[in-house]
Design a protein around this motif. Structure first.
Motif, mmCIF file in Angstrom:
data_model
loop_
_atom_site.group_PDB
_atom_site.id
_atom_site.type_symbol
_atom_site.label_atom_id
_atom_site.label_comp_id
_atom_site.label_asym_id
_atom_site.label_seq_id
_atom_site.Cartn_x
_atom_site.Cartn_y
_atom_site.Cartn_z
ATOM 1 N N UNK A 53 13.325 6.822 -9.412
ATOM 2 C CA UNK A 53 12.237 5.829 -9.389
ATOM 3 C C UNK A 53 12.677 4.432 -9.799
ATOM 4 N N UNK A 54 11.862 3.453 -9.438
ATOM 5 C CA UNK A 54 12.105 2.067 -9.867
ATOM 6 C C UNK A 54 10.933 1.611 -10.728
ATOM 7 N N UNK A 55 11.231 0.838 -11.755
ATOM 8 C CA UNK A 55 10.165 0.276 -12.606
ATOM 9 C C UNK A 55 9.779 -1.107 -12.098
ATOM 10 N N UNK A 56 8.509 -1.515 -12.290
ATOM 11 C CA UNK A 56 8.181 -2.920 -12.029
ATOM 12 C C UNK A 56 8.895 -3.800 -13.052
ATOM 13 N N UNK A 57 8.972 -5.098 -12.807
ATOM 14 C CA UNK A 57 9.562 -6.005 -13.790
ATOM 15 C C UNK A 57 8.701 -5.986 -15.049
ATOM 16 N N UNK A 58 9.336 -6.092 -16.203
ATOM 17 C CA UNK A 58 8.617 -6.058 -17.478
ATOM 18 C C UNK A 58 7.535 -7.136 -17.526
ATOM 19 N N UNK A 103 5.745 -8.401 -15.189
ATOM 20 C CA UNK A 103 4.504 -8.111 -14.472
ATOM 21 C C UNK A 103 3.703 -7.038 -15.211
ATOM 22 N N UNK A 104 4.376 -6.102 -15.886
ATOM 23 C CA UNK A 104 3.642 -5.112 -16.702
ATOM 24 C C UNK A 104 2.927 -5.812 -17.854
ATOM 25 N N UNK A 105 3.620 -6.775 -18.473
ATOM 26 C CA UNK A 105 3.012 -7.521 -19.587
ATOM 27 C C UNK A 105 1.768 -8.273 -19.117
ATOM 28 N N UNK A 132 3.459 0.433 -16.964
ATOM 29 C CA UNK A 132 4.842 0.897 -17.074
ATOM 30 C C UNK A 132 5.637 0.003 -18.035
ATOM 31 N N UNK A 133 5.847 0.516 -19.246
ATOM 32 C CA UNK A 133 6.700 -0.171 -20.232
ATOM 33 C C UNK A 133 7.871 0.742 -20.590
ATOM 34 N N UNK A 186 -4.092 -8.987 -18.838
ATOM 35 C CA UNK A 186 -5.285 -9.209 -18.002
ATOM 36 C C UNK A 186 -6.325 -8.126 -18.271
ATOM 37 N N UNK A 187 -5.886 -6.877 -18.387
ATOM 38 C CA UNK A 187 -6.820 -5.770 -18.641
ATOM 39 C C UNK A 187 -7.471 -5.930 -20.018
#
Ligand SMILES: [Zn+2]
Ligand SMILES: [Zn+2]
Length: 391
Positions: A165-170, A172-174, A334-335, A179-180
């Motif tokens: 698997x690939x993770x999103x960039x940190x 964008x997770x932050x 995803x962190x 935002x949530x």
């Protein structure tokens, strides 16, 4: 020589067979799947245990908590709190990049693995040949930790947790997490963040440092944060971590917990997979209101309340054993503290080994990474559990 000796934290917990004899034990990091059985081996035979100072301190916290939880669940204990105390006698703390002779002709150095505070990849050297055991490893910088420091090695024993698997960039997770949280606060709700005590809670505190809202920290995350701050040399910016921790209010009493749920705020608390700890109390008062949110920042293992929440939209109250329905919104971010497939390939390129042995992954993840590495021309092998390999 033994590298890591863990428990599988599940109901019932699963323990490995202890070796008949070991010259030494090296712990890559504090997580229980790597350090959980160290006191049991020491109880069987006294031996030197190598790790970073921070790994010793954090693993003790996790081992003591695990004993408590196992006892509450009514399962047999592999060792008691006294055995944990006794195993302290065997500790030999090592810094990063400081070679030490651990056996005749064998020297060892620890390299920063970037996974959690104090985590290390041991590099063994024997007759000019080098073996690197990654332990759990993350090659990317986070706010809390610098990415792994990877030396060259002839044999690379590498984890493969996210080998498929690939993770999103940190970054964008932050942003997604912030935002949530802001959406919840704007709606007058409470954002509840169940977090892992070690590493994740400190990183999320740093992500939330600029947030203009009350932030509360509860559960074992407080002790893990305190210990990490006291060992500031293991994080990227100890001052920044201290500032972020000071920006939060630490909850000590039950009455505080009850009052918290009346105003828009952010609550960071353990356990990260909702299997116990103060998070259960917060869930009882917050989960029924749809203006609140439950924001997960960690992987939720099968069989945990966290996984149940994601898949079925409820949790089981550990005290009443009854179902606790959830109307609050539930999201996962995803962190990850592990390198993804691309990161693992980059780690292999840095180590530049003549042989790779894969471990610590699901059969699918390991097979996918094995195929990728073979494609790139590496000699790679994924052993079965219990298999003997001649090096
Ligand atoms: Zn780990
Ligand atoms: Zn692990």
């Amino acid at each position: 020589m033994v590298f890591d000796l863990g428990v599988l934290v599940s109901e019932p917990p699963k323990y490995p067979t202890l070796p008949d004899y070991a010259d030494s034990l090296t712990l890559s990091h504090a997580h229980l799947d790597h350090s959980g059985m160290a006191p049991a081996l020491y109880k069987k035979q006294s031996l030197p245990i190598y790790a970073t100072e921070l790994t010793f301190q954090l693993s003790q916290v996790l081992q003591e908590d695990n004993i408590k939880v196992t006892e509450q669940q009514g399962y047999p204990l592999p060792y008691n709190p006294k055995d944990i105390q006794k195993s302290i006698t065997g500790r030999i703390a090592m810094g990063y990049r400081q070679p030490r002779n651990i056996h005749s002709g064998i020297s060892m150095q620890l390299y920063d693995a970037g996974h959690i505070p104090g985590s290390a990849s041991p590099l063994l050297e024997l007759e000019g040949r080098k073996l690197l055991y990654t332990g759990d490893i993350n090659d990317k910088d986070t706010r809390l930790l610098a990415g792994a420091d990877v030396p060259e090695a002839d044999i690379l024993v590498m984890e493969s947790t996210y080998g498929d698997r690939l993770h999103p960039l940190r970054d964008s997770s932050e942003k997604a997490l912030l935002a949530a949280i802001n959406n919840t606060l704007d709606a007058g709700g409470v954002a509840l963040l169940p977090v892992f005590a070690v590493g994740r809670s400190q990183e999320i505190l740093m992500v939330l440092e600029k947030l203009d809202a009350p932030i509360y920290l509860d559960g074992m995350a407080k002790l893990a944060t305190k210990i990490t701050i006291a060992n500031g040399g293991f994080v990227r910016d100890a001052l920044e971590l201290r500032r972020a921790a000071n920006h939060s209010t630490w909850i000590e009493h039950d009455h505080q917990r009850r009052e918290l749920t009346n105003e828009p705020c952010v609550i960071l608390t353990t356990a990260g997979m909702l299997n116990g700890g103060p998070v259960i109390q917060y869930m009882r008062s917050l989960a029924g209101d749809r203006k609140n949110s439950i924001l997960l920042t960690g992987y939720q293992v099968e069989g945990t309340n966290g996984r149940l929440l994601l898949e079925k939209g409820h949790i089981i109250d550990p005290d009443t054993k009854g179902r606790l329905p959830v109307s609050a919104s539930v999201r996962q971010f995803d962190f990850s503290a592990h390198a993804d497939q691309k990161g693992l390939l980059e780690i292999a390129d840095k180590a530049d080994p003549s042989e790779i042995i894969l471990m610590h992954g699901s059969p699918e993840a390991t097979a996918a990474l094995e195929a990728k590495l073979s494609e790139e021309g590496y000699k790679v092998h994924a052993p079965e559990i219990g298999e003997t390999i001649e090096l």
